[in-house]
Each structure stands twice: as C-alpha cells, then as structure tokens.
Write an enzyme that holds these catalytic residues in place. Structure first.
Site, PDB file in Angstrom:
ATOM      1  N   HIS A 128     -11.142  -1.861   4.432  1.00 25.52           N
ATOM      2  CA  HIS A 128     -11.118  -1.382   5.733  1.00 25.52           C
ATOM      3  C   HIS A 128     -11.495  -0.094   6.330  1.00 25.52           C
ATOM      4  O   HIS A 128     -11.576   0.057   7.289  1.00 25.52           O
ATOM      5  CB  HIS A 128      -9.481  -1.560   6.156  1.00 25.52           C
ATOM      6  CG  HIS A 128      -8.596  -0.448   5.351  1.00 25.52           C
ATOM      7  ND1 HIS A 128      -8.441  -0.589   4.032  1.00 25.52           N
ATOM      8  CD2 HIS A 128      -8.342   0.886   5.614  1.00 25.52           C
ATOM      9  CE1 HIS A 128      -7.996   0.449   3.615  1.00 25.52           C
ATOM     10  NE2 HIS A 128      -7.809   1.268   4.488  1.00 25.52           N
ATOM     11  N   ASP A 129     -12.248   0.546   4.928  1.00 23.27           N
ATOM     12  CA  ASP A 129     -12.989   1.923   5.081  1.00 23.27           C
ATOM     13  C   ASP A 129     -14.399   1.828   5.432  1.00 23.27           C
ATOM     14  O   ASP A 129     -15.205   2.963   5.349  1.00 23.27           O
ATOM     15  CB  ASP A 129     -12.343   2.697   4.372  1.00 23.27           C
ATOM     16  CG  ASP A 129     -10.822   3.461   4.298  1.00 23.27           C
ATOM     17  OD1 ASP A 129     -10.308   3.235   5.558  1.00 23.27           O
ATOM     18  OD2 ASP A 129     -10.328   3.502   3.396  1.00 23.27           O
ATOM     19  N   ASP A 171      -2.866   4.972  -2.232  1.00 24.56           N
ATOM     20  CA  ASP A 171      -3.653   5.503  -1.437  1.00 24.56           C
ATOM     21  C   ASP A 171      -4.050   6.751  -1.677  1.00 24.56           C
ATOM     22  O   ASP A 171      -3.334   7.633  -2.127  1.00 24.56           O
ATOM     23  CB  ASP A 171      -3.206   5.589   0.160  1.00 24.56           C
ATOM     24  CG  ASP A 171      -4.062   6.188   1.249  1.00 24.56           C
ATOM     25  OD1 ASP A 171      -4.970   5.181   1.427  1.00 24.56           O
ATOM     26  OD2 ASP A 171      -3.843   7.074   1.561  1.00 24.56           O
ATOM     27  N   ASP A 197       1.027  -1.168   0.092  1.00 25.22           N
ATOM     28  CA  ASP A 197      -0.086   0.097   0.062  1.00 25.22           C
ATOM     29  C   ASP A 197       0.918   1.290  -0.145  1.00 25.22           C
ATOM     30  O   ASP A 197       1.634   1.349   0.818  1.00 25.22           O
ATOM     31  CB  ASP A 197      -0.800   0.102   1.510  1.00 25.22           C
ATOM     32  CG  ASP A 197      -2.025   0.674   1.220  1.00 25.22           C
ATOM     33  OD1 ASP A 197      -2.193   1.776   0.701  1.00 25.22           O
ATOM     34  OD2 ASP A 197      -2.921   0.353   1.629  1.00 25.22           O
ATOM     35  N   GLU A 218      -6.550   4.004  -5.433  1.00 23.02           N
ATOM     36  CA  GLU A 218      -7.734   4.484  -4.797  1.00 23.02           C
ATOM     37  C   GLU A 218      -8.123   5.776  -5.036  1.00 23.02           C
ATOM     38  O   GLU A 218      -7.456   6.746  -4.724  1.00 23.02           O
ATOM     39  CB  GLU A 218      -7.496   4.517  -3.219  1.00 23.02           C
ATOM     40  CG  GLU A 218      -8.738   4.547  -2.379  1.00 23.02           C
ATOM     41  CD  GLU A 218      -8.664   4.981  -1.102  1.00 23.02           C
ATOM     42  OE1 GLU A 218      -9.448   4.797  -0.184  1.00 23.02           O
ATOM     43  OE2 GLU A 218      -7.704   5.954  -0.936  1.00 23.02           O
TER      44      GLU A 218
HETATM   45  C1  NOJ Z   1      -7.607   5.816   2.555  1.00 25.36           C
HETATM   46  C2  NOJ Z   1      -7.277   4.681   3.246  1.00 25.36           C
HETATM   47  O1  NOJ Z   1      -7.766   3.577   3.083  1.00 25.36           O
HETATM   48  C3  NOJ Z   1      -7.929   5.112   4.860  1.00 25.36           C
HETATM   49  O2  NOJ Z   1      -7.775   3.956   5.532  1.00 25.36           O
HETATM   50  C4  NOJ Z   1      -6.943   6.230   5.349  1.00 25.36           C
HETATM   51  O3  NOJ Z   1      -7.438   6.488   6.660  1.00 25.36           O
HETATM   52  C5  NOJ Z   1      -7.011   7.441   4.429  1.00 25.36           C
HETATM   53  N1  NOJ Z   1      -6.880   6.905   3.007  1.00 25.36           N
HETATM   54  C6  NOJ Z   1      -5.920   8.344   4.565  1.00 25.36           C
HETATM   55  O4  NOJ Z   1      -4.650   7.561   4.182  1.00 25.36           O
END
Ligand code: NOJ
Length: 555
Positions: free
Chosen positions: A334-335, A204, A102, A261
C-alpha cells in the site's frame, strides 16, 4: 535440502495484503468494512491465500489511514465492531485463511491516551513514553531532521515546553522503547491479538524504534535545509536487543509468524534479523523497491535503473535466506505504486506485465505477498490534480518537488508515477457502479479501467491476469519444488529475461520471464527434457520468448 513437509504453514501458503478501507464496503458508506472482508473469504481461498495481512483497522483519527493508532484494542467504527473482527478471525480459520494484524509500534496517534497524558506535564506516569527533548538555546528544534512525510521531525509542545519526535507525521509521535513500561504495553497488545486467534503480525516501521544515543544534526540533503530522519535513526545499534525481547514475549511457543517492515536493513543483514537466531520469521526489506525509486525515495529525483540491478538485489536476498530464515516476496504494497508501472520501462499490455511479474512473485523462493488488485493487473491511475489524492505523503512529496524548483506539472507527474494512492484505489469486483466496491461514492476514485479489470470479468476469461494467478497458485500447490526447492539464478547478466531454477527433492522447475518489450532468447538446453507447465502466451518455442512472455518448465 528443505522438504515441503518440514515447512511451517505460513511458508507454504500465499499471503495477501488487504487495505480494508478499499476492499469491500458492506455498509454503503464509501469505505470498506471488516464484514466486507469476511464476505470475500471464499474469493481469497480460491486464490490459494492462507494469510491475510490487514493494514491497521484499530480506532484511529485516520490521519495516515490507521497508521496513527488511538486504541490498539478497539476496531475503528468506520470498519465495524470487535464482534465483526472476531467473526472474521473465526470464519477465516474455518476456511484456512488466517488473519495477520498490523502492529504499529514505532508511534501512536497523538490522540492515544498515552500521548495525551505524556504531553500534559513533565512528571506524569507517561512522561517518558515518548521522545521529548528541550529546544536549542535559540528555541529551535533539537536537530535538523526531516520527517518521512516532510517538514521537521520535531513538533513543539506548549504544555511541556519541549519538542517531541515524530519520524512520520506530527500526529504520529514516536514511542520511547527505552522505557520498559512501553515495551510491556506493546507486547501485551500483541499477545491480546495472538490470543484472539491472529495468525501472525506485520510489524510497522520497526527499524525506527531504537534512537541513537546522541541526537545530532545530519547532512542537509535538499533545499529545505533538513536532513532525512531515516539516516539518523534507522537500524541503530541495540535495536535487536529490543526485538529479541519482543520475540520471547510474543512469538515463542505460538504457531504464528512475524514479518517486520524494515526499511534500512539490507539483504546482507538478513542473517541476524530472521531465522532461528533472528528476531522475525521474515523481513520486508526494500532493496528491490529502491531500484526504481532510489533509496532517498524522493519522487522528484527519478533514477536510471536496469533489470540486472533488480536481479542482483533479489539474488542477494535469496542467498541470505537460503539456509536461514525465509523471504517474503513482494512487488507491491500500500506504500508503492503499481508494479506494472514501477518495475517496467517498456511499453506493452498491462495484463502481460502483470502476468510476467506475477509469475516471478509466485515462483521465487519465499512466501508471496500479493497486494489487493495486483492479481487483477492494476495499472497506476491517471491523477489530474493534487486535489484528487488523499495520501499525506503525496502532498508532502509534491511540496518538496516545488521546493526543489520543479514546476507544478512536474510535481504532479512525480505523484502520478509514485503516489501510494495508486495502490489504494478501491478493489474492482465487477463492472457495476463503483466497481461493485460500494453502494456509495468511494473515498478514493475507482480506476477508469474497472469495466474490464475486475474480479467478475476476469474470472470468466481464461486469459485474464486473475486466471493466470489462479493457475500458478494451483501449480505452486502441486509442485513441491516451487515452494521448498532451492533457488539458482540463470542468465544473471541478461537485461531482458529473469530466469532461475528451483530444484526440489523430487523435481525441478525452470522459470523464465521476459520483462522487456522485445523478443528475447535463451539457451534451450536450460529446459532440455522438461515440459511446459504454464505459459502466459500458450505454447512456446524453447529458446525464444515473445515480449513479456513468461513460462514455467518442469521435469
Ligand atoms: C509504513 C506504513 O506501511 C505506511 O503506510 C505508514 O504511513 C508508515 N509506516 C507510518 O506508520
């Protein structure tokens, strides 16, 4: 027509997301380790997984569980050592499970030596590596932007007498991609990991790297008088120039994949982001995640949605990657809250929901990304108070809900429904203490259902969610059309059933998933002359589906 043999390894495999802090603890410390991932490689291979995306495990103060990187070339001691990582990459490669790192390249930790130097004065070697701006004449922040984790997106720095921008938490200062030295440093890091044998990268928050030419206030959208930073800075013109440079410096000439992402990029823009002329191999765009959550992602403002809303955006993403690029299929990460809650509005068994949506996950066109635990049929946990949560975004959403006039109970309900911690509770390996995750008290509570929902129990039960995932993974490996075949949506206007046909060179499959809690019907002619390849409820009556039943027919 696409042929399976012409596809790259990462298009044919199943990808799996690992949140290492919650996966498997070999050190009896309550948090997972890299050695714990190595110990479970056979489990992953048994699911047909060929790529594991590991969320950040670099040296970090862990304000955002690793998304605040202090040193991109060191493993955080809580996870183990670089030798552990080298072993994981090597053993994974032996077993056909490649490690996907990542890359957190929009920001670093405030503890990163680059930032420590940058903040020290206005004329050091790193002075321009972050986004620094003077205060307004009255001393206030340069703009009214609200960071994604709440509060102003600007933080005052006494040493420089300037503000710095942080799209996320104040401890996550944004890098300045306009500075060529920053880009070079980041590309060198990616190459360092590719040279180590990483099979790919998840990148990310990439839509935020290009800031607008002029910084100005945005429209206030809440009681806090602030405006979402996202609206002002996501997907700004010129971003693709940076990313083409990234691709040329890192991706070209390597047998790896890069998945960005990209919150803020819509399905209609996929053409310029992925594929031969794009910048990535795949893009996590969030149009379907926004269906149950809303684009503003404010948990205290629930929205109404219908199955056809979800089907429409998925169809768009499928269409926009049909001839160019490739789609990463996902319903969890995970979000996000657990999909068995997030994408269903009906009552019913969690396992049935997990199997029905899992069928879609494993048979849509694209590479499926399974979030750890999704294959076991996790539900959201019941959180009794704010104190039980770890996630900083959960706290800020709670505060925001109160600022919008919600009661504490309402704010907590929003967190139960949407908190990212729902996806982060420990992996449930067996029915022993702490679900076999750790010999010590886990950092986040284990879900109450762990005595039934765990790898050991589900492996022994042919009707479990896990057994269904294994069955579909095997079917995917056998039937070329489930990987390479085209996608044609059926029954697009139906509010219960998600149905589509995958047409391959040699065969075809029809998938029908009843995502509702009521019996549903379809035209049996859609599966005429086909046989049932897999069904969640055993044998089936062509033309009808029981509540939450999913079937795959093939010729
Ligand atoms: C996206 C990530 O998936 C998330 O978990 C993170 O808090 C934010 N970007 C900041 O890096």
């Amino acid at each position: 027509m696409t042929k399976k043999q012409d596809l790259a390894w990462w298009q044919k495999t199943i990808a799996y997301e690992i949140y290492p802090k919650s996966f498997y603890d070999t050190a009896a410390q309550g948090t997972g380790t890299i050695a714990g991932i190595t110990a479970k490689l056979d489990y992953l291979a048994s699911l047909g997984v060929g790529a594991i995306w590991i969320t950040p495990c670099y040296k970090s103060p862990m304000v955002d569980n690793g998304y605040d990187v202090e040193d991109y070339r060191q493993i955080d001691p809580s996870f183990g050592t670089m030798a552990d990582m080298d072993e994981l990459i090597a053993k994974g490669n032996e077993k056909g499970v490649r490690v996907v790192m990542d890359l957190v390249f929009n920001h670093t930790s405030e503890m990163c030596p680059w930032f420590v130097e940058s903040r020290s004065s206005r004329d050091n070697a790193y002075a321009d590596w972050y986004i620094w701006r003077d205060a307004r004449p009255d001393g206030s922040a340069p703009t009214n932007w609200r960071s994604i984790f709440g509060g102003s997106a600007w933080e005052w720095c006494e040493e420089r007498h300037q503000y710095y921008l942080h799209t996320f938490a104040p401890q996550q200062p944004d890098l300045n991609w306009e500075c060529p030295e920053v880009r070079k440093a980041l590309f060198d890091i990616a190459n360092y990991w590719a040279d180590k044998g990483a099979g790919g990268f998840r990148i990310d928050a990439i839509t935020y790297i290009k800031k607008p030419a002029v910084f100005e206030d945005g429209p206030v959208d809440g009681e806090d008088g602030l405006s979402a930073v996202h609206a002002a800075t996501a997907n700004t013109p010129g971003i693709l120039d940076f990313l083409h440079e990234f691709k040329a410096a890192v991706r070209d000439g390597r047998d790896i994949f890069m998945v960005g992402e990209a919150n803020g990029v819509g399905p209609d823009e996929l053409g310029e982001w992925v594929g031969e002329h794009g910048v990535f191999d795949m893009l996590f765009e969030f149009s379907h995640s926004h269906v149950p959550m809303g684009e503003a992602e404010l948990w205290c403002r629930p929205i109404e949605w219908k199955l056809t809303d979800l089907k429409r955006v998925l169809a768009e993403s499928q269409a926009n990657t049909a001839d160019n690029g490739w789609y990463p299929v996902f319903f969890e990460n995970h979000d996000q809250p657990r999909s068995t809650v997030n994408f269903f509005r009906c009552e019913g068994s969690i396992s049935d929901k997990a199997k029905a949506l899992g069928t879609v996950l494993l048979t849509l066109r694209g590479t499926p990304f399974v979030m750890q635990g999704e294959e076991l049929g996790y539900a959201n946990r019941v959180w009794k108070s704010l104190d039980e949560f770890d996630d900083l975004q959960t706290r800020s959403q709670y505060e925001f809900a109160l600022s919008e006039g919600r009661t504490e109970a309402e704010a907590l309900a929003g967190c139960n429904r949407f908190s990212r911690d729902n996806a982060r509770t420990p992996m449930q390996w067996d029915a022993s203490a702490n679900a076999g995750f750790s010999a010590a008290t886990p950092w986040l509570p284990v879900h109450d259902d762990y005595t039934q929902v765990n790898v050991e129990a589900e492996s022994a039960d042919p009707d479990s969610t896990l057994s269904w995932y294994r069955k579909l993974a095997a079917l995917r490996a056998e039937r070329d059309e489930l990987v390479a075949g085209s996608f044609e949506e059926l029954m697009a206007d139906d509010e219960q059933v998600y149905a589509y046909r995958r047409q391959g060179e040699a065969g075809a499959a029809v998938v029908l998933a009843n995502l509702s809690g009521e019996e549903a019907s379809y035209d049996a002619a859609l599966v005429a002359d086909m046989k049932l390849l897999a069904g969640t409820h055993g044998s089936t009556e062509p033309g009808t589906l029981r509540p939450l039943e999913a079937v795959v027919f093939g010729d």
